[in-house]
Design a protein around this motif. Structure first.
Motif, PDB file in Angstrom:
ATOM      1  N   LEU A  26       5.572 -33.968  47.621  1.00 61.35           N
ATOM      2  CA  LEU A  26       5.199 -33.240  46.411  1.00 61.35           C
ATOM      3  C   LEU A  26       5.595 -33.974  45.127  1.00 61.35           C
ATOM      4  CD1 LEU A  26       6.292 -29.648  47.497  1.00 61.35           C
ATOM      5  CD2 LEU A  26       3.960 -30.563  47.426  1.00 61.35           C
ATOM      6  N   LEU A  27       6.402 -35.026  45.252  1.00 57.80           N
ATOM      7  CA  LEU A  27       6.954 -35.704  44.084  1.00 57.80           C
ATOM      8  C   LEU A  27       6.367 -37.101  43.904  1.00 57.80           C
ATOM      9  CD1 LEU A  27      10.716 -34.740  44.538  1.00 57.80           C
ATOM     10  CD2 LEU A  27       8.997 -33.604  43.107  1.00 57.80           C
ATOM     11  N   SER A  28       6.170 -37.475  42.661  1.00 58.14           N
ATOM     12  CA  SER A  28       5.694 -38.816  42.336  1.00 58.14           C
ATOM     13  C   SER A  28       6.858 -39.805  42.401  1.00 58.14           C
ATOM     14  CB  SER A  28       5.099 -38.824  40.926  1.00 58.14           C
ATOM     15  OG  SER A  28       6.140 -38.659  39.964  1.00 58.14           O
ATOM     16  N   GLN A  29       6.538 -41.075  42.293  1.00 59.53           N
ATOM     17  CA  GLN A  29       7.554 -42.133  42.232  1.00 59.53           C
ATOM     18  C   GLN A  29       8.549 -41.849  41.103  1.00 59.53           C
ATOM     19  OE1 GLN A  29       8.010 -45.266  43.912  1.00 59.53           O
ATOM     20  NE2 GLN A  29       9.722 -45.688  42.565  1.00 59.53           N
ATOM     21  N   ASP A  30       8.036 -41.533  39.928  1.00 63.08           N
ATOM     22  CA  ASP A  30       8.918 -41.254  38.791  1.00 63.08           C
ATOM     23  C   ASP A  30       9.774 -40.015  39.044  1.00 63.08           C
ATOM     24  OD1 ASP A  30       7.994 -43.460  37.398  1.00 63.08           O
ATOM     25  OD2 ASP A  30       6.534 -42.300  36.219  1.00 63.08           O
ATOM     26  N   GLU A  31       9.187 -39.001  39.640  1.00 60.62           N
ATOM     27  CA  GLU A  31       9.935 -37.767  39.902  1.00 60.62           C
ATOM     28  C   GLU A  31      11.035 -37.976  40.938  1.00 60.62           C
ATOM     29  OE1 GLU A  31       6.465 -34.523  38.787  1.00 60.62           O
ATOM     30  OE2 GLU A  31       6.491 -35.418  40.801  1.00 60.62           O
ATOM     31  N   LEU A  32      10.801 -38.848  41.906  1.00 63.16           N
ATOM     32  CA  LEU A  32      11.841 -39.162  42.894  1.00 63.16           C
ATOM     33  C   LEU A  32      13.070 -39.773  42.231  1.00 63.16           C
ATOM     34  CD1 LEU A  32       9.770 -40.692  45.834  1.00 63.16           C
ATOM     35  CD2 LEU A  32      10.998 -38.509  45.841  1.00 63.16           C
ATOM     36  N   ASN A  33      12.862 -40.458  41.140  1.00 65.55           N
ATOM     37  CA  ASN A  33      13.939 -41.156  40.440  1.00 65.55           C
ATOM     38  C   ASN A  33      14.470 -40.400  39.231  1.00 65.55           C
ATOM     39  OD1 ASN A  33      14.381 -43.938  41.715  1.00 65.55           O
ATOM     40  ND2 ASN A  33      12.161 -43.722  41.683  1.00 65.55           N
ATOM     41  N   ILE A 142      15.807 -30.246  47.566  1.00 61.27           N
ATOM     42  CA  ILE A 142      14.797 -29.203  47.428  1.00 61.27           C
ATOM     43  C   ILE A 142      14.928 -28.518  46.069  1.00 61.27           C
ATOM     44  CG2 ILE A 142      14.013 -26.977  48.332  1.00 61.27           C
ATOM     45  CD1 ILE A 142      14.919 -28.122  51.143  1.00 61.27           C
ATOM     46  N   PHE A 143      16.142 -28.258  45.638  1.00 54.51           N
ATOM     47  CA  PHE A 143      16.355 -27.624  44.337  1.00 54.51           C
ATOM     48  C   PHE A 143      15.810 -28.516  43.207  1.00 54.51           C
ATOM     49  CE2 PHE A 143      18.917 -26.679  40.554  1.00 54.51           C
ATOM     50  CZ  PHE A 143      18.604 -25.330  40.405  1.00 54.51           C
ATOM     51  N   ILE A 144      16.092 -29.806  43.276  1.00 54.78           N
ATOM     52  CA  ILE A 144      15.569 -30.732  42.268  1.00 54.78           C
ATOM     53  C   ILE A 144      14.045 -30.722  42.301  1.00 54.78           C
ATOM     54  CG2 ILE A 144      15.416 -33.160  41.566  1.00 54.78           C
ATOM     55  CD1 ILE A 144      18.330 -33.453  42.706  1.00 54.78           C
ATOM     56  N   GLY A 145      13.482 -30.756  43.502  1.00 51.91           N
ATOM     57  CA  GLY A 145      12.024 -30.703  43.635  1.00 51.91           C
ATOM     58  C   GLY A 145      11.442 -29.452  43.014  1.00 51.91           C
ATOM     59  N   LYS A 146      12.088 -28.318  43.246  1.00 52.77           N
ATOM     60  CA  LYS A 146      11.618 -27.061  42.655  1.00 52.77           C
ATOM     61  C   LYS A 146      11.731 -27.091  41.135  1.00 52.77           C
ATOM     62  CE  LYS A 146      12.215 -23.229  45.581  1.00 52.77           C
ATOM     63  NZ  LYS A 146      13.061 -22.151  46.115  1.00 52.77           N
ATOM     64  N   MET A 147      12.807 -27.657  40.631  1.00 55.77           N
ATOM     65  CA  MET A 147      12.989 -27.755  39.179  1.00 55.77           C
ATOM     66  C   MET A 147      11.886 -28.625  38.561  1.00 55.77           C
ATOM     67  SD  MET A 147      15.655 -25.930  38.367  1.00 55.77           S
ATOM     68  CE  MET A 147      16.103 -26.538  36.756  1.00 55.77           C
ATOM     69  N   ILE A 148      11.563 -29.705  39.214  1.00 56.62           N
ATOM     70  CA  ILE A 148      10.552 -30.623  38.694  1.00 56.62           C
ATOM     71  C   ILE A 148       9.156 -30.016  38.798  1.00 56.62           C
ATOM     72  CG2 ILE A 148       9.392 -32.843  39.118  1.00 56.62           C
ATOM     73  CD1 ILE A 148      12.168 -33.929  39.994  1.00 56.62           C
ATOM     74  N   ARG A 149       8.809 -29.482  39.944  1.00 60.61           N
ATOM     75  CA  ARG A 149       7.458 -28.978  40.199  1.00 60.61           C
ATOM     76  C   ARG A 149       7.226 -27.595  39.597  1.00 60.61           C
ATOM     77  NH1 ARG A 149       3.480 -31.639  40.868  1.00 60.61           N
ATOM     78  NH2 ARG A 149       4.607 -33.322  39.946  1.00 60.61           N
ATOM     79  N   ASN A 150       8.275 -26.811  39.465  1.00 56.28           N
ATOM     80  CA  ASN A 150       8.209 -25.478  38.874  1.00 56.28           C
ATOM     81  C   ASN A 150       7.065 -24.657  39.479  1.00 56.28           C
ATOM     82  OD1 ASN A 150       8.959 -23.348  37.264  1.00 56.28           O
ATOM     83  ND2 ASN A 150       8.140 -24.200  35.376  1.00 56.28           N
TER      84      ASN A 150
END
Length: 187
Positions: A26-33, A142-150
């Motif tokens: 679900l995350l892009s390269q930039d979002e992973l970092n 997962i929490f970071i992913g949720k914060m990013i993807r909202n």
């Protein structure tokens, strides 16, 4: 610990690994970092840490201390921009080391004592230790992913406001001895 219990532990590791795999998709390269603030870790940094820990703990599980001299734990958390492909390649390699180790355990070696940081552990203690450690960090991912993807976040287990429907399907069917993770693995 019995071999049957170990099979359940393997399923739980598979489940938690898949939770990260789905988050990474679900995350892009930039979002992973992305670091949410100066004191936080990015998804990539946490993946590097789990990867390093898996390789250290489960390489030569029965014959070497689980904290290898070649591991550089501090480097796992170093700031940087980490390549998605390299992260996933190393992630897969590390999890394969764990699963190969689990699959090598039999009635004899399950009784062995192994060391982690020069402390004795039964095989069961070593696995329970890691089964507590990895979900801690996986929850962070997962929490970071949720914060990013909202609002774009896709549930990885039982979606919000769907618990009653999920439970109803469980109770509408005969009693089962399947593992809870079977419902979520490979979906």
């Amino acid at each position: 610990m019995t071999l049957q219990e170990l099979a359940g532990i393997r399923k739980q590791f598979e489940y938690y690994r898949q939770m990260v795999d789905k988050t990474v998709l679900l995350l892009s390269q930039d979002e992973l970092n992305l670091k949410l603030n100066e004191e936080s870790n990015s998804v990539a940094m946490i993946m590097r840490h789990i990867t390093g820990n898996l390789l250290s703990r489960f390489t030569n599980f029965f014959t070497e201390d689980g904290e290898k001299t070649w591991r550089n734990r501090d480097e796992e958390f170093a700031d940087g921009i980490y390549d998605r492909h390299e992260l996933i390649t190393n992630w897969d390699k590390a999890w394969n080391v764990l699963f190969t180790t689990i699959d090598s355990i039999d009635e004899e070696n399950i009784k062995c004592i192994i060391k982690i940081r020069n402390q004795d552990h039964t095989v069961a203690e070593a696995f329970y230790r890691q089964l507590a450690h990895y979900p801690y960090h996986i929850g962070q991912i997962i929490f970071i992913g949720k914060m990013i993807r909202n609002a774009e976040w896709q549930s990885l287990s039982i979606p919000r406001n769907k618990s009653n429907a999920y439970n109803q399907t469980k109770f509408d069917n005969p009693n089962s001895d399947t593992h809870f993770a079977d419902d979520f693995l490979n979906k």
